[in-house]
Design a protein around this motif. Sequence first.
Motif, PDB file in Angstrom:
ATOM      1  N   GLU A 151       0.935  -1.044   0.007  1.00  0.00           N
ATOM      2  CA  GLU A 151      -0.097   0.115   0.017  1.00  0.00           C
ATOM      3  C   GLU A 151       0.706   1.243  -0.175  1.00  0.00           C
ATOM      4  OE1 GLU A 151      -2.345   1.314   3.160  1.00  0.00           O
ATOM      5  OE2 GLU A 151      -1.131   0.085   4.595  1.00  0.00           O
ATOM      6  N   VAL A 152       0.440   2.273  -0.378  1.00  0.00           N
ATOM      7  CA  VAL A 152       1.143   3.454  -0.347  1.00  0.00           C
ATOM      8  C   VAL A 152       1.274   4.178   0.807  1.00  0.00           C
ATOM      9  CG1 VAL A 152       0.970   5.850  -1.365  1.00  0.00           C
ATOM     10  CG2 VAL A 152       0.190   4.142  -2.721  1.00  0.00           C
ATOM     11  N   ARG A 153       2.387   4.567   1.190  1.00  0.00           N
ATOM     12  CA  ARG A 153       2.743   5.150   2.423  1.00  0.00           C
ATOM     13  C   ARG A 153       3.860   6.204   2.405  1.00  0.00           C
ATOM     14  NH1 ARG A 153       3.465   0.075   6.711  1.00  0.00           N
ATOM     15  NH2 ARG A 153       1.629  -1.100   6.279  1.00  0.00           N
ATOM     16  N   GLU A 186      -6.340   4.526  -3.403  1.00  0.00           N
ATOM     17  CA  GLU A 186      -6.125   5.025  -1.991  1.00  0.00           C
ATOM     18  C   GLU A 186      -6.144   6.555  -1.973  1.00  0.00           C
ATOM     19  OE1 GLU A 186      -2.950   2.911  -0.052  1.00  0.00           O
ATOM     20  OE2 GLU A 186      -2.274   1.861  -1.956  1.00  0.00           O
ATOM     21  N   ASP A 188      -8.474   8.526  -1.335  1.00  0.00           N
ATOM     22  CA  ASP A 188      -9.318   9.183  -0.082  1.00  0.00           C
ATOM     23  C   ASP A 188      -8.454   9.160   1.058  1.00  0.00           C
ATOM     24  OD1 ASP A 188     -11.434   9.046  -1.771  1.00  0.00           O
ATOM     25  OD2 ASP A 188     -12.252   7.107  -0.910  1.00  0.00           O
ATOM     26  N   ALA A 189      -7.770   8.151   1.429  1.00  0.00           N
ATOM     27  CA  ALA A 189      -6.940   8.131   2.601  1.00  0.00           C
ATOM     28  C   ALA A 189      -5.815   9.311   2.524  1.00  0.00           C
ATOM     29  CB  ALA A 189      -6.391   6.709   2.958  1.00  0.00           C
TER      30      ALA A 189
ATOM     31  N   ASP B  74     -12.663  11.755   6.619  1.00  0.00           N
ATOM     32  CA  ASP B  74     -13.453  11.156   5.841  1.00  0.00           C
ATOM     33  C   ASP B  74     -13.847   9.846   6.273  1.00  0.00           C
ATOM     34  OD1 ASP B  74     -14.616   9.657   3.523  1.00  0.00           O
ATOM     35  OD2 ASP B  74     -12.643  10.222   2.325  1.00  0.00           O
ATOM     36  N   VAL B  77     -12.947   6.513   5.140  1.00  0.00           N
ATOM     37  CA  VAL B  77     -11.336   6.085   5.299  1.00  0.00           C
ATOM     38  C   VAL B  77     -11.356   5.893   6.791  1.00  0.00           C
ATOM     39  CG1 VAL B  77      -8.956   6.914   5.055  1.00  0.00           C
ATOM     40  CG2 VAL B  77     -10.643   7.456   3.379  1.00  0.00           C
ATOM     41  N   VAL B  82      -4.961   5.719   7.771  1.00  0.00           N
ATOM     42  CA  VAL B  82      -4.289   7.067   7.504  1.00  0.00           C
ATOM     43  C   VAL B  82      -2.965   6.998   8.369  1.00  0.00           C
ATOM     44  CG1 VAL B  82      -4.324   9.460   8.110  1.00  0.00           C
ATOM     45  CG2 VAL B  82      -6.602   8.416   7.229  1.00  0.00           C
ATOM     46  N   ARG B  84      -1.437   4.075   9.317  1.00  0.00           N
ATOM     47  CA  ARG B  84      -0.558   3.261   8.604  1.00  0.00           C
ATOM     48  C   ARG B  84       0.271   4.210   7.424  1.00  0.00           C
ATOM     49  NH1 ARG B  84      -4.293  -0.587   8.280  1.00  0.00           N
ATOM     50  NH2 ARG B  84      -4.638  -0.102   6.069  1.00  0.00           N
ATOM     51  N   LYS B  85      -0.512   4.822   6.776  1.00  0.00           N
ATOM     52  CA  LYS B  85       0.236   5.577   5.506  1.00  0.00           C
ATOM     53  C   LYS B  85       1.243   6.477   6.125  1.00  0.00           C
ATOM     54  CE  LYS B  85      -2.998   5.129   1.910  1.00  0.00           C
ATOM     55  NZ  LYS B  85      -2.654   3.893   1.863  1.00  0.00           N
ATOM     56  N   LEU B  86       1.175   6.893   7.364  1.00  0.00           N
ATOM     57  CA  LEU B  86       2.235   7.901   7.855  1.00  0.00           C
ATOM     58  C   LEU B  86       3.035   7.162   8.873  1.00  0.00           C
ATOM     59  CD1 LEU B  86      -0.106  10.840   8.957  1.00  0.00           C
ATOM     60  CD2 LEU B  86       1.327  10.526   6.792  1.00  0.00           C
TER      61      LEU B  86
END
Lengths: 207, 546
Positions: A151-153, A186, A188-189, B74, B77, B82, B84-86
């Motif tokens: 996933e994109v991080r 991805e 939205d997040a 959101d 989401v 969120v 995890r992405k960070l």
Amino acid sequence: MTLENDTEVGSIIGSNSHIDYVGEIYTETMRESPPEPTDFEFGQFVYVLKEVQGQQRAFIGIIYDTQLVDPDQGRSGPRLAQPDEQNIFQPSYVDEKQVLTGIALLGYAEVEDGELVNPEHSIPRWTLEIDDVVRKLSEEDVIRFHEVDEEVRLEYYQRIVDVAGGFAEDILSQVLTELKEEKPGEADALDVIQKNLEWQTKMGGVE
Amino acid sequence: MVVGIVSEPGEGSNEFVIVTPDDTEIKTGEFVYYTSDVEVRNDDGEIEEQEKKIFARVTGREQQRGFPDQFMADPGVSPNAVARKLGISTDGVDLYNITATVIGYYDEQLNDFTNPRIVPEPGTEISLASDSDLEDYLTEAEPEEGSAFIGDLIHRPPERTKIHLPIDAFTSTHLSVLASTGSGKSYTASVLVEEMMQPDSRAAILVLDPHGEYGSLDDMEEEELSDKFRGDDGYSPEVQIKRPDDIQIRISELSLGDLFSIIDDPSDPQEQVLAEAWNQLQSEEDDYISINNIQDKVEEVGEEKDLESSARALDWRIDKALDRDLFDHSNHLSLPELLEPGQCTVLQLDTMDLRDQQMLVSVLFRKINQERVAHEKDRESELEFPVFGLLEEGHRFAPADGDARSLPVLSTILSEGRKFGVGIGIISQRPSKIDDDVLSQCKTQIIMQIQNPLDQDAVKKGVEDVGEDLLSELPGLTPGQAIIAGDSVNTPFLTRIRERHTEHEAESLEATKRWQQNWKEQQRGPEGVAEPEDEEGAENRDQPLD
């Protein structure tokens, strides 16, 4: 396309910290085909290839700042040579005009067969060295660098904020916009992160 | 299992705050414990230090650390995505501050909790109380030994912590089941009756059922449920359902007060005549008094006292008051028939008017009380065993405004019944309409969902040892969930009432289904009636007459 074919944009000439390096952009006098302005633009992902512990790795960073240096600036004394002939008589005046870039180190990845694999967004334990060649990271590889565990991080997020200070919002916003386009699933997040970033930076300035 | 660490003392003197990494285990109402040395008296009467488990109840939970609101911008989401992405770890992010109130350590000699009057030090490890400890310490009842298995603890998985109530305790110190309509009070009462009819208790129960909801208790006699209710010695519970038509009061069993209450607005001279006549009739010790007997006696007394007009005026009043199906000169509900160990009698009062219901309760319970007092005083008695009376719609029989014939006798039984073996269970959806004294005399309380603020206040006033934290749960309880508090338990707790063995009857009517059914029946119409157009010769109907 392999990493070796990427444009060389400059070399490392110093650092402010373990993750904050200074690079010098190649000029005409250093390379036959110096990089174009778009190759070292603000927010450009770059990398340095190094072999550590027998493993080829790419140390990936981002250009978050630029500084122009002209040693001739402010010298008002007479010149012996005419401007056209300075190249010959006083090459240092020309050489010493530099474009310096701030490069924030974001992470690293292993390189296998010229491809980035196993990207990591943590601080690399190893340092870059003076004269390491900085290359432009292709857009394709930018996306690959951001794909961690499928996933994109952007785990380096806070590091950019710390290093780039006031410029962080623009850089991150640029990265997020690009990632959203490339990874609509991805979006939205990523959008939540981007809006939060904008709100914090912009509202922080107003309040 | 250690679930948290004490971080600081709380606001109240018995409160403390625990920090715990996640909220999955510790819910409000849950029981936790820590160990500490306390001074206790040992079996030899000497004081010594012993390590004891000190129990506490969780009263509140607050999040101390969690994802920022911005991560929830959101709805589509999740904040986890969120984070995890960070690069923020999503495990163990939430930190909770749990407030708990010390209940105390279980004192084997007192068979109750004793509060050590000190809260644990910061850093003390807090563990979740084990199911077996809770089963042992929350109530003083052993399974299969005169206990009622009422259900299990709400904050544990179903059937993990089984709750048994000591039947001896709540039948002697009385019981109340308070809950708004539809939250399962008659269900709970039926569960209690089922438990009391099992071979290990074989109670003598009388159920006053103004809505006819308890008829299905006779399922207990069914063969299919024999494994639940039959004893090894051949015991099997008996269930008697009495319809309103079967229920009569013998006139001679009325008290003078009862008479006055049903006679229409008597004047003072009339009361005097009636009192005299009634006393004379009573002194004749005749078990059978008819309306005519009273009228004749009234006439006689009227003449004696020179109050003929009052006697005449009483004549029709007596007729009006007593000439009804409810009263009879000989038939009545005889106590030995109604009450017997191992027998549950349900008096269905659904077509009886309110005053008659109150009169019935008044007469019946006065007699029960008298017989029990007689037995305990070694006089001849019809009731040689304790009895338990369950009054559905309790506010009808012991109303707060005092306007019921049955209130005085119930008050007497509730305050003195424990000595004489008469236990009362009051069931009501309107605790605010029950007499305060009656409510506070019911020493075991099963409280279910209550939303009406007046009723909540009444519960708070009438129930002493339930803390604010538990009472604040009242509006949020779902049907079948109850707070059990009072003398039968060592500390109040939240319970999930077990499923009934017998069928439940008090479900609401399915109106739409009934409407559809009736509509269809009406459409069919009576047989043999044809539409006017279909009648023979209809086509010639409009022909002019020649």
